[in-house]
Design an enzyme around this catalytic site. Structure first.
Site, PDB file in Angstrom:
ATOM      1  CE  LYS A   1      -2.638  -8.652  -2.809  1.00 25.45           C
ATOM      2  NZ  LYS A   1      -3.928  -9.392  -2.918  1.00 25.45           N
TER       3      LYS A   1
ATOM      4  CG  HIS B   1      -1.901  -1.079   1.302  1.00 23.14           C
ATOM      5  ND1 HIS B   1      -1.775  -2.120   2.188  1.00 23.14           N
ATOM      6  CD2 HIS B   1      -3.035  -1.313   0.597  1.00 23.14           C
ATOM      7  CE1 HIS B   1      -2.803  -2.940   2.040  1.00 23.14           C
ATOM      8  NE2 HIS B   1      -3.572  -2.480   1.077  1.00 23.14           N
TER       9      HIS B   1
END
Length: 281
Positions: free
Chosen positions: A148, A36
């Site tokens: 991802k 993140h």
């Protein structure tokens, strides 16, 4: 870093800045890790102001138990965002985003029924709904998503195209643990031994990538992946497919290596993990 809990507060703050500020949005569901943070860092390079949202979106969970178990670590999340130089954190609660039970459905076509769509019915409808809301609320110039969730990125790309959102999308390379396991908030629910064993996902992807680049046959590649998973006592393979990124349909033969990816999903210790590699990465 400023923290806003309501749409009104956030809009009021951003409104006078829009005309002269390039705004980057990093949508997250919290339980933040370096993956993140890499999105925030990329936004800071390309934007003048970065907004990170933290919202565990209930409409994209087809399994209520999965939603219940999703880790929530708001205090440490905010500390990580602040340390990364994020400008604004938007942390609404459920009623702020969904004041009433949503009835609208966003069907983005066949791409949402492949792979994750087969195993998580309704998932991408929920993703499309919450991302549409965040785009309307924040009105970013750019938005950043991790590789991802490759299929999610291409679904959102279709959403942007179909609904004419004036948002420039950026896909950021997957961040990995030392053993190759893709960083994920779900990894918090794994034991040290399970994390070690889950490295087979990345090993399977790298093996398949090498075989395909050497002109290997897709069926041979799949057989090799099955062999790798047969060596694990706890890791259960859900799917492994070589796909075309324009449709996410499984391929029988590689036609265009630039649009080919290997996608995998598996479960260990009651935790579902996904990963992927682009063939030319």
């Amino acid at each position: 870093m400023k923290v806003f809990k309501t749409i009104h507060q956030l809009r009021e703050h951003l409104s006078p800045l829009r005309s002269q500020t390039k705004i980057g949005l990093v949508p997250t569901m919290g339980a933040l890790h370096q993956g993140h943070i890499s999105l925030v860092e990329e936004s800071k390079k390309k934007s003048q102001l970065t907004v990170a949202s933290i919202f565990v979106n209930p409409t994209q969970f087809n399994n209520p138990e999965d939603l219940k178990k999703y880790p929530k670590t708001l205090e440490s999340d905010l500390a990580k965002l602040s340390e990364a130089g994020c400008d604004i954190a938007f942390v609404p609660d459920d009623p702020e985003i969904y004041p009433t039970k949503p009835e609208i459905k966003i069907d983005l076509g066949p791409i949402t029924t492949e792979l994750e769509g087969k195993f998580r019915p309704g998932h991408f409808n929920g993703v499309g709904l919450v991302v549409s809301k965040l785009f309307h609320i924040v009105q970013p110039n750019l938005a950043f998503f991790g590789q991802k969730d490759l299929q999610q990125f291409y679904v959102i790309k279709k959403l942007v195209t179909e609904l004419n959102f004036p948002v420039e999308l950026h896909m950021v390379t997957t961040q990995r643990e030392a053993n190759g396991l893709a960083m994920s908030s779900r990894n918090m629910r794994l034991s040290a031994d399970e994390i070690k064993e889950a490295s087979i996902l990345y090993k399977a992807l790298k093996t398949s990538q090498n075989m395909l680049l050497a002109q290997g046959d897709i069926e041979e590649v799949k057989a090799q992946v099955q062999e790798l998973f047969s060596q694990s006592e706890r890791l259960e393979l859900e799917y492994f497919e070589v796909i075309d990124t324009s449709s996410f349909k499984p391929l029988l033969k590689v036609k265009d290596s630039r649009k080919t990816a290997m996608c995998i999903a598996a479960e260990i210790g009651g935790v579902r993990l996904i990963d992927n590699l682009l063939l030319n990465s």
